[in-house]
Design a protein around this motif. Sequence first.
Motif, PDB file in Angstrom:
ATOM      1  N   VAL A 261     131.768 129.472  13.035  1.00 17.52           N
ATOM      2  CA  VAL A 261     132.408 128.484  13.599  1.00 17.52           C
ATOM      3  C   VAL A 261     132.256 127.203  12.794  1.00 17.52           C
ATOM      4  N   GLU A 262     131.162 126.950  11.790  1.00 15.19           N
ATOM      5  CA  GLU A 262     131.148 125.733  10.712  1.00 15.19           C
ATOM      6  C   GLU A 262     132.415 125.913   9.755  1.00 15.19           C
ATOM      7  N   ARG A 263     133.020 127.037   9.613  1.00 14.71           N
ATOM      8  CA  ARG A 263     134.095 127.226   9.015  1.00 14.71           C
ATOM      9  C   ARG A 263     135.531 126.892   9.625  1.00 14.71           C
ATOM     10  N   GLY A 264     135.476 126.868  10.907  1.00 15.56           N
ATOM     11  CA  GLY A 264     136.550 126.777  11.752  1.00 15.56           C
ATOM     12  C   GLY A 264     137.303 127.812  12.015  1.00 15.56           C
ATOM     13  N   ILE A 265     136.529 129.017  11.654  1.00 14.30           N
ATOM     14  CA  ILE A 265     137.306 130.371  12.059  1.00 14.30           C
ATOM     15  C   ILE A 265     136.892 130.904  13.304  1.00 14.30           C
ATOM     16  N   ARG A 266     137.772 131.112  14.193  1.00 14.53           N
ATOM     17  CA  ARG A 266     137.637 131.528  15.541  1.00 14.53           C
ATOM     18  C   ARG A 266     137.642 133.038  15.381  1.00 14.53           C
ATOM     19  N   VAL A 267     136.607 133.679  16.246  1.00 15.83           N
ATOM     20  CA  VAL A 267     136.531 135.175  16.400  1.00 15.83           C
ATOM     21  C   VAL A 267     136.224 135.469  17.992  1.00 15.83           C
ATOM     22  N   ASN A 268     137.372 136.363  18.195  1.00 16.90           N
ATOM     23  CA  ASN A 268     137.261 136.644  19.759  1.00 16.90           C
ATOM     24  C   ASN A 268     137.745 138.099  19.980  1.00 16.90           C
ATOM     25  N   ALA A 269     137.408 138.889  21.208  1.00 12.36           N
ATOM     26  CA  ALA A 269     137.958 140.169  21.438  1.00 12.36           C
ATOM     27  C   ALA A 269     138.756 140.194  22.898  1.00 12.36           C
ATOM     28  N   VAL A 270     139.443 141.220  22.590  1.00  8.21           N
ATOM     29  CA  VAL A 270     139.952 141.623  24.217  1.00  8.21           C
ATOM     30  C   VAL A 270     139.545 143.040  24.268  1.00  8.21           C
ATOM     31  N   ALA A 271     139.348 143.346  25.676  1.00 13.40           N
ATOM     32  CA  ALA A 271     138.633 144.462  26.116  1.00 13.40           C
ATOM     33  C   ALA A 271     139.354 144.976  27.135  1.00 13.40           C
ATOM     34  N   PRO A 272     140.514 145.806  26.615  1.00 12.44           N
ATOM     35  CA  PRO A 272     141.432 146.524  27.793  1.00 12.44           C
ATOM     36  C   PRO A 272     140.547 147.629  28.443  1.00 12.44           C
ATOM     37  N   GLY A 273     141.166 147.892  29.829  1.00 17.13           N
ATOM     38  CA  GLY A 273     140.896 149.043  30.591  1.00 17.13           C
ATOM     39  C   GLY A 273     142.054 150.296  30.094  1.00 17.13           C
ATOM     40  N   PRO A 274     142.307 151.107  30.872  1.00 15.22           N
ATOM     41  CA  PRO A 274     143.177 152.141  30.277  1.00 15.22           C
ATOM     42  C   PRO A 274     144.398 151.557  30.281  1.00 15.22           C
ATOM     43  N   VAL A 275     145.031 152.043  29.009  1.00 19.75           N
ATOM     44  CA  VAL A 275     146.251 151.692  28.487  1.00 19.75           C
ATOM     45  C   VAL A 275     147.183 152.694  27.958  1.00 19.75           C
ATOM     46  N   TRP A 276     148.472 153.120  28.338  1.00  9.62           N
ATOM     47  CA  TRP A 276     149.200 153.949  28.014  1.00  9.62           C
ATOM     48  C   TRP A 276     149.603 153.983  26.613  1.00  9.62           C
ATOM     49  N   THR A 277     148.903 154.638  25.739  1.00 11.31           N
ATOM     50  CA  THR A 277     148.991 154.684  24.265  1.00 11.31           C
ATOM     51  C   THR A 277     148.891 156.149  23.856  1.00 11.31           C
ATOM     52  N   PRO A 278     149.139 156.318  22.344  1.00 12.71           N
ATOM     53  CA  PRO A 278     148.736 157.565  22.045  1.00 12.71           C
ATOM     54  C   PRO A 278     147.375 158.219  21.803  1.00 12.71           C
ATOM     55  N   LEU A 279     146.456 157.000  22.015  1.00 13.54           N
ATOM     56  CA  LEU A 279     145.004 157.394  21.805  1.00 13.54           C
ATOM     57  C   LEU A 279     144.456 158.417  22.983  1.00 13.54           C
ATOM     58  N   ASN A 280     144.853 158.179  24.138  1.00 11.59           N
ATOM     59  CA  ASN A 280     144.233 159.215  25.084  1.00 11.59           C
ATOM     60  C   ASN A 280     144.863 160.292  25.111  1.00 11.59           C
ATOM     61  N   PRO A 281     146.296 160.539  25.161  1.00 12.77           N
ATOM     62  CA  PRO A 281     146.802 161.915  25.053  1.00 12.77           C
ATOM     63  C   PRO A 281     146.353 162.737  23.627  1.00 12.77           C
ATOM     64  N   ALA A 282     145.793 161.864  22.678  1.00 16.44           N
ATOM     65  CA  ALA A 282     145.402 162.610  21.708  1.00 16.44           C
ATOM     66  C   ALA A 282     143.759 162.934  21.766  1.00 16.44           C
ATOM     67  N   ASP A 283     143.286 162.897  22.972  1.00 18.22           N
ATOM     68  CA  ASP A 283     141.737 163.131  23.239  1.00 18.22           C
ATOM     69  C   ASP A 283     141.827 164.003  24.364  1.00 18.22           C
ATOM     70  N   LYS A 284     142.208 163.602  25.433  1.00 20.12           N
ATOM     71  CA  LYS A 284     141.921 164.363  26.871  1.00 20.12           C
ATOM     72  C   LYS A 284     142.845 165.510  27.077  1.00 20.12           C
ATOM     73  N   ALA A 285     142.369 166.265  27.838  1.00 17.16           N
ATOM     74  CA  ALA A 285     143.264 167.510  28.298  1.00 17.16           C
ATOM     75  C   ALA A 285     144.267 167.039  29.095  1.00 17.16           C
ATOM     76  N   PRO A 286     145.452 167.797  29.231  1.00 16.30           N
ATOM     77  CA  PRO A 286     146.772 167.477  29.871  1.00 16.30           C
ATOM     78  C   PRO A 286     146.501 167.322  31.301  1.00 16.30           C
ATOM     79  N   GLU A 287     145.622 167.913  31.887  1.00 10.95           N
ATOM     80  CA  GLU A 287     145.258 167.702  33.263  1.00 10.95           C
ATOM     81  C   GLU A 287     144.436 166.407  33.665  1.00 10.95           C
ATOM     82  N   ASP A 288     143.628 166.039  32.573  1.00 11.09           N
ATOM     83  CA  ASP A 288     143.235 164.460  32.935  1.00 11.09           C
ATOM     84  C   ASP A 288     144.146 163.497  32.425  1.00 11.09           C
ATOM     85  N   ILE A 289     144.889 163.600  31.655  1.00  7.55           N
ATOM     86  CA  ILE A 289     146.086 162.535  31.271  1.00  7.55           C
ATOM     87  C   ILE A 289     146.897 162.312  32.483  1.00  7.55           C
TER      88      ILE A 289
END
Length: 338
Positions: A261-289
């Motif tokens: 903060v003293e250097r004037g650089i801000r740091v934040n995060a975004v916490a998404p819920g479920p989002v339709w991206t390749p991440l989950n179909p590359a993890d879960k079984a088809p019936e879960d997707i």
Amino acid sequence: MNSPSLLDHEAEAAKAADHQRSLQAQQNRADRNQDPAAANEPPQSRVAPGPGHEEPAPPLPRQQLDKPGRESDLDLQPRYEAEHYRGSGKLQGMVVLITGGDSGIGRAVAVLCAREGADVAIAYLDEHEDAEKTCALIEAEGTRSLALAGDVKDATFCEHAVRKVVQTFGKLNVLVNNAAFQEHAASLEDLTEERFDETFRTNIYGYFHMAKAALPYLNRGDSIINTGSVTGLRGSKELLDYSATKGAIHAFTKALAHNLVERGIRVNAVAPGPVWTPLNPADKAPEDIAKFGAKTHLGRPAQPEEISPAYVFLAAPCCASYITGIVLPITGNAGDGA
């Protein structure tokens, strides 16, 4: 001693992708009661609240991708264009580096950052076709692009990527840490140390390496934005290691914000819920997707274009100059196992 070349980093990234696929195969063998012959069901739709259009809702196409997951292979393509979003120069003249920028949330953020006037670099593992398309989308918005293949677990790649961005564009103003590894496990007994290491070294070490590499080039008014997750807020019973890394990212965000903060650089995060991206179909079984996102209040997963404006908001000094150390949830009010 010669430093690793671009081809060296690409070769290491290919090895990392092979390793992730081997971990995925181990879990696939451990899973029970799968029905690989199940037919795809056409996705339903739900109207998005506010500006927008009807969005795909469960049942979603039953599909599983090989890791790390290529957006071009998805039967139902994610929406990243944000056609209703109008740029107004919020990031004009700035340079943004996005890890995991080839697809999903990273691609959607890249498009909007470019629409707001920023030159955008993306780092990715080995999804070359996706990365090329994302660069084309950035350039279609009228700004410059750069794609860098490598593994964020490797500190030398992170240093190389940041240097290349600064050499190409002359500076760096915003780092978006977004790359992630996720693989489910039904129980703690199924979670191997090898998998635990892969998840932590990608999801939290990768953020650490990138932030450390970027920091010498960031100045007052610049920022770091990390991608957290609803799993880091609430936990997820089959994503023990992933949830733990996302909780660590939230804590890292808050602590780093205080540190810088003293250097004037801000740091934040975004916490998404479920989002339709390749991440989950590359993890879960088809019936879960097929049921992905059904337990949210909105009854569906978010599209990447519904998440990306939050990153622009946090990156833009004109919007968020007094915001640091927050974790912004965009979850559709997701419940456990959403």
